[in-house]
Design a protein around this motif. Structure first.
Motif, PDB file in Angstrom:
ATOM      1  N   PRO A  18      -6.156  28.454  -5.509  1.00  0.00           N
ATOM      2  CA  PRO A  18      -7.622  28.359  -5.467  1.00  0.00           C
ATOM      3  C   PRO A  18      -8.202  28.458  -6.886  1.00  0.00           C
ATOM      4  CG  PRO A  18      -6.832  29.888  -3.796  1.00  0.00           C
ATOM      5  CD  PRO A  18      -5.655  29.533  -4.663  1.00  0.00           C
ATOM      6  N   SER A  39     -13.559  18.408  -1.991  1.00  0.00           N
ATOM      7  CA  SER A  39     -12.582  19.245  -2.665  1.00  0.00           C
ATOM      8  C   SER A  39     -11.692  18.336  -3.509  1.00  0.00           C
ATOM      9  CB  SER A  39     -11.749  19.983  -1.621  1.00  0.00           C
ATOM     10  OG  SER A  39     -10.740  20.722  -2.234  1.00  0.00           O
ATOM     11  N   ASP A  91     -13.137  24.220  -4.007  1.00  0.00           N
ATOM     12  CA  ASP A  91     -13.636  24.423  -2.645  1.00  0.00           C
ATOM     13  C   ASP A  91     -14.660  23.364  -2.227  1.00  0.00           C
ATOM     14  OD1 ASP A  91     -16.022  25.112  -3.925  1.00  0.00           O
ATOM     15  OD2 ASP A  91     -15.895  27.245  -3.405  1.00  0.00           O
TER      16      ASP A  91
END
Length: 178
Positions: free
Chosen positions: A22, A104, A127
């Motif tokens: 992430p 994304s 995200d």
């Protein structure tokens, strides 16, 4: 500005698989800025009708001058796993990508310099509400979306001078991103 010819450093591993992590400001700090609205409290402008998320990235036009270019890129999706065969860098200025439609995207980067060590390549996944601003000279893969055609606002440097170098992985080295 004269730059050395870029090259990949040999690696003992013939295949290296990257798992995209992430995207966070802290994890990406060595490569540039994460562009997202939650970085600090917004400024209220336009009689309270607009929240301004101010100064989210350092747009670097380089010491030789130049001008900021604002572009829209329409990007076709890649299939995963992605085989990385090439990275590019912009030695004269930064380059920012901000999704226009909530897409994304994958971010594949390596530290700035005249060499790229395969073991130093990193991968991140956004995200869909985050953008990135690659610092001047940071190696990166061209824009990677995987779900659908996506549009991005891209801010980079225009002006005199050569501002895009490419580097290709040597034969026999495989770098896969999933």
């Amino acid at each position: 500005m004269t730059l050395a010819r870029p090259h990949f450093l040999p690696t003992e591993a013939q295949a290296l698989e990257l798992v995209a992590q992430p995207l966070t400001r802290e994890a990406f700090a060595a490569f540039g800025d994460v562009i997202e609205s939650g970085q600090r409290p917004p400024l209220s402008i336009n009689a309270g009708m607009t929240a301004r998320h101010h100064d989210l990235a350092h747009v670097d036009l380089g010491p030789e001058g130049g001008r900021a270019l604002v572009n829209i890129f329409e990007t076709q999706p890649y299939a995963l796993p992605l085989r990385v065969a090439m990275l590019e860098r912009h030695p004269l200025g930064s380059q920012a990508f901000v999704p226009m439609d909530g897409s994304s995207f994958l971010v594949v980067v390596a530290p700035a310099g005249d060499t790229v060590c395969v073991e130093d390549v990193r991968a991140f996944v956004t995200d869909g509400r985050q953008g990135v601003n690659y610092a001047r000279g940071v190696w990166h893969h061209p824009l990677v979306v995987t779900q659908r055609v996506a549009n991005f606002v891209v801010v980079d440097r225009g002006g005199a001078g050569h501002n895009c170098d490419e580097i290709h992985l040597p034969d026999g080295v495989r770098l896969l991103v999933s």
